[in-house]
Motif scaffolding. Structure first.
Motif, mmCIF file in Angstrom:
data_model
loop_
_atom_site.group_PDB
_atom_site.id
_atom_site.type_symbol
_atom_site.label_atom_id
_atom_site.label_comp_id
_atom_site.label_asym_id
_atom_site.label_seq_id
_atom_site.Cartn_x
_atom_site.Cartn_y
_atom_site.Cartn_z
ATOM 1 N N SER A 1 38.169 32.494 35.253
ATOM 2 C CA SER A 1 37.748 33.301 36.462
ATOM 3 C C SER A 1 36.115 33.048 36.825
ATOM 4 O O SER A 1 35.904 32.843 37.885
ATOM 5 C CB SER A 1 37.755 34.711 35.813
ATOM 6 N N GLN B 1 40.054 34.991 41.365
ATOM 7 C CA GLN B 1 39.107 35.457 40.193
ATOM 8 C C GLN B 1 39.623 36.400 39.294
ATOM 9 O O GLN B 1 39.506 36.714 38.087
ATOM 10 C CB GLN B 1 37.762 35.765 40.783
ATOM 11 N N GLY C 1 34.712 31.888 40.111
ATOM 12 C CA GLY C 1 33.716 32.691 40.766
ATOM 13 C C GLY C 1 32.495 31.777 41.289
ATOM 14 O O GLY C 1 31.904 31.862 42.350
#
Length: 152
Positions: A79, A45, A83
């Protein structure tokens, strides 16, 4: 059209820099200040956020500025999606794809587990917060970038 004269463009540019920088700062503060060490998926991430910071900085120096901002938003989105996947592993919605999400005997003692959230706030893990903030921010940045074109 490479100058960012519109207020929404400038806000998009600042968000494209501030959001990944703040999320990375939070990750490092949690790591070094509170001993919440990152698992492999946590690192995944961080990488797009590093790219987003670089692309956002590039938007301050090189045309076409909107392209760099849009690409920074794409990295922020990446990202966030990682996540979201990681949060799903932590919540047990699906299996992880790395060795850090297993409980087998082959797992070494120094591996940080990906399938256990070490911290949560309002029932949402760090990976979940990254997903919410990153995906929301990416969408906001893109909306700001196209806002001027809709008014014309």
């Amino acid at each position: 059209m490479t100058n960012l004269t519109d207020a929404s463009d400038r806000l998009a540019q600042r968000l494209a820099l501030a959001v990944p920088a703040a999320l990375l700062a939070g990750a490092y503060i949690s790591q070094y200040g509170f001993d919440l060490f990152p698992c492999e998926m946590c690192w995944w991430q961080r990488y797009p956020h590093f790219a987003a910071v670089g692309l956002a900085l590039l938007s301050f120096a090189a045309p076409p500025k909107k392209l760099w901002i849009a690409l920074a938003a794409l990295a922020i989105l990446a990202s966030g999606l990682i996540g979201a996947f990681h949060a799903g592993v932590e919540y047990g919605w699906w299996r992880g794809i790395t060795g850090c999400a297993t409980t087998g005997d082959a797992m070494s003692l120094d591996v940080i587990r990906c399938d256990i959230a070490p911290w949560s706030f309002l029932g949402i893990s760090l990976a979940g917060w990254n997903a919410l903030l990153s995906i929301g921010s990416a969408i906001t940045i893109w909306v700001l970038l196209i806002a001027k074109e809709k008014r014309v």
